[in-house]
Write a protein that holds these residues in place. Structure first.
Motif, mmCIF file in Angstrom:
data_model
loop_
_atom_site.group_PDB
_atom_site.id
_atom_site.type_symbol
_atom_site.label_atom_id
_atom_site.label_comp_id
_atom_site.label_asym_id
_atom_site.label_seq_id
_atom_site.Cartn_x
_atom_site.Cartn_y
_atom_site.Cartn_z
ATOM 1 N N UNK A 198 0.580 -1.359 0.391
ATOM 2 C CA UNK A 198 0.087 -0.133 0.051
ATOM 3 C C UNK A 198 0.538 0.965 -0.519
ATOM 4 N N UNK A 199 1.751 1.694 0.559
ATOM 5 C CA UNK A 199 3.176 2.309 0.788
ATOM 6 C C UNK A 199 3.362 2.348 -0.757
ATOM 7 N N UNK A 200 4.079 1.770 -0.586
ATOM 8 C CA UNK A 200 4.719 1.603 -2.702
ATOM 9 C C UNK A 200 3.452 2.712 -3.569
ATOM 10 N N UNK A 201 2.390 2.034 -3.240
ATOM 11 C CA UNK A 201 1.779 2.626 -4.431
ATOM 12 C C UNK A 201 1.065 4.139 -4.051
ATOM 13 N N UNK A 202 1.335 4.603 -2.564
ATOM 14 C CA UNK A 202 1.273 6.408 -2.264
ATOM 15 C C UNK A 202 2.460 6.507 -3.009
ATOM 16 N N UNK A 203 3.127 5.885 -3.354
ATOM 17 C CA UNK A 203 5.413 6.919 -3.266
ATOM 18 C C UNK A 203 4.566 7.948 -2.582
ATOM 19 N N UNK A 204 5.481 7.236 -1.339
ATOM 20 C CA UNK A 204 5.707 8.599 -0.536
ATOM 21 C C UNK A 204 7.066 8.945 0.052
ATOM 22 N N UNK A 205 8.002 10.273 0.727
ATOM 23 C CA UNK A 205 8.802 10.990 0.495
ATOM 24 C C UNK A 205 9.841 9.447 1.297
ATOM 25 N N UNK A 206 9.455 9.137 2.522
ATOM 26 C CA UNK A 206 10.229 8.140 3.081
ATOM 27 C C UNK A 206 9.011 6.902 3.556
ATOM 28 N N UNK A 207 9.791 5.660 3.725
ATOM 29 C CA UNK A 207 8.887 4.447 5.033
ATOM 30 C C UNK A 207 9.258 4.407 6.020
ATOM 31 N N UNK A 208 9.058 4.216 7.210
ATOM 32 C CA UNK A 208 10.108 3.899 7.985
ATOM 33 C C UNK A 208 8.570 2.290 8.653
ATOM 34 N N UNK A 209 10.102 2.503 8.485
ATOM 35 C CA UNK A 209 9.911 0.772 9.487
ATOM 36 C C UNK A 209 10.585 0.457 10.470
ATOM 37 N N UNK A 210 9.412 0.280 11.297
ATOM 38 C CA UNK A 210 9.755 0.541 12.809
ATOM 39 C C UNK A 210 9.216 -1.715 13.330
ATOM 40 N N UNK A 211 10.370 -1.956 13.598
ATOM 41 C CA UNK A 211 10.493 -3.694 13.523
ATOM 42 C C UNK A 211 12.306 -4.155 14.141
ATOM 43 N N UNK A 212 11.850 -5.089 14.315
ATOM 44 C CA UNK A 212 13.007 -6.161 14.388
ATOM 45 C C UNK A 212 13.494 -6.391 13.159
ATOM 46 N N UNK A 213 14.450 -6.847 12.820
ATOM 47 C CA UNK A 213 14.999 -7.984 11.510
ATOM 48 C C UNK A 213 13.869 -8.813 10.478
ATOM 49 N N UNK A 214 13.169 -9.118 11.491
ATOM 50 C CA UNK A 214 12.175 -9.818 10.770
ATOM 51 C C UNK A 214 11.342 -8.960 10.133
ATOM 52 N N UNK A 215 10.754 -7.319 10.015
ATOM 53 C CA UNK A 215 10.136 -6.476 10.073
ATOM 54 C C UNK A 215 10.435 -5.985 8.540
ATOM 55 N N UNK A 216 12.124 -6.260 8.829
ATOM 56 C CA UNK A 216 12.859 -5.164 7.569
ATOM 57 C C UNK A 216 13.425 -5.591 6.808
ATOM 58 N N UNK A 217 12.979 -7.130 6.597
ATOM 59 C CA UNK A 217 13.354 -8.494 5.639
ATOM 60 C C UNK A 217 11.774 -8.125 5.008
ATOM 61 N N UNK A 218 11.395 -8.444 5.635
ATOM 62 C CA UNK A 218 9.529 -8.244 4.743
ATOM 63 C C UNK A 218 9.187 -6.875 3.914
ATOM 64 N N UNK A 219 10.303 -5.867 4.135
ATOM 65 C CA UNK A 219 9.582 -4.642 3.597
ATOM 66 C C UNK A 219 10.344 -4.617 2.741
#
Length: 304
Positions: A53-74
């Motif tokens: 959903x974020x990619x479709x919205x084309x923001x200037x920045x994506x902030x991912x809050x979490x551990x390595x699992x969240x980061x990897x899936x993002x």
């Protein structure tokens, strides 16, 4: 650098550091951001749908809050989706290991992490791609998973890096499976292997350097095979990794590759950035150069 006008946050609800998600929201809105898109998920497996959903919205920045699992899936979504690789990714290291964040110099301090997200450098880094899934830190089979999961926080506080030596020795059991490894199409290793690691960065859990010379933007994957068997050999191998160069151990062999093919004699569970995946006898990994943009600390003039 101007403050991003549209910021999207994808957050793991059960992870926290600093003042938590409320403080993150306050710090971001205090910057005068025009649009703040906010998505919370109960587990990392739920993150990909929100990142799409974020990619479709084309923001200037994506902030991912979490551990390595969240980061990897993002980063897996950012690398796959059209336009995803153009969106800068800022990591808020709220997990246990935070391996990609620590390798990139992002501290577990919320104020500093937010400052890096808003004003840090944007750096393109490589990713690995194993069986169709992208990863930023490491993938592997064998000994490493048991070692990392058993080195609990209390043990790490008492023993530091050597906690992993002790935890690892406790998990020595059975014989190592035979592995055939091809590097860029050529036979490189054929023998019993206790552990096979494919890395995109240098440090694994506990600050131990599995690959001393690895960099996340060098266009290579680093490959390591451990042949240690029995408690004594593993203690020697892990002790060397904890206090010196991993490739100086007689039980460790390393190289670099663009493509790695692994065939195992028996099925084993493999891991991707600390997350368990299904058992397999074969897998292929290849490097994806400069696949995503991440926010990192700004370099000083003398570092450039």
């Amino acid at each position: 650098m101007s403050t991003p006008r549209t910021i999207a946050v994808v957050a793991h609800q059960r992870k926290t550091f600093g003042g938590g998600l409320d403080e993150l929201r306050r710090r971001l809105t205090d910057t005068g951001v025009e649009d703040l898109l906010w998505f919370e998920v109960p587990k990392s497996k739920k993150a990909p749908d929100q990142v799409r959903k974020v990619v479709k919205a084309k923001p200037d920045l994506l902030v991912v809050w979490g551990g390595d699992g969240m980061v990897q899936r993002s980063i897996d979504v950012l690398a796959r989706e059209k336009g995803g690789s153009k969106i800068p990714l800022a990591i808020m290291p709220a997990g246990t290991g935070n391996l990609l964040a620590s390798n990139l110099g992002i501290p577990t301090d919320l104020e500093q992490a937010v400052d890096i997200a808003l004003h840090g450098d944007r750096r393109r880094i490589d990713l690995g791609k194993l069986n169709g899934e992208y990863f930023g830190v490491m993938a592997g089979v064998g000994f490493d998973g048991a070692m990392i999961s058993d080195a609990d926080r209390n043990m790490k506080d008492r023993l530091g890096k050597l906690a992993y030596v002790w935890a690892g020795v406790r998990h020595v059991n059975g014989e190592a499976p035979k592995a055939l490894i091809k590097i860029d199409g050529n036979d490189w290793f054929e023998d019993e292997a206790s552990c096979v690691l494919i890395g995109n960065v240098s440090k694994i859990t506990g600050g131990i350097k599995a690959f001393d010379d690895a960099k996340p933007d060098d266009g290579w994957l680093d490959v390591g095979v451990a042949t240690a068997q029995g408690a004594l050999q593993w203690a020697r191998a892990l002790g060397t990794m904890a206090v010196g160069r991993s490739d100086s151990s007689p039980f460790v062999r390393t190289t670099r590759a663009r493509r790695v093919e692994v065939k195992l004699k028996s099925k084993m569970e493999y891991e991707l950035d600390g997350g368990a995946r299904t058992k397999t006898k074969t897998f292929t990994a290849k490097v994806a150069p400069a696949a995503v943009r991440v926010c990192v600390p700004r370099e000083s003039a003398d570092q450039r």
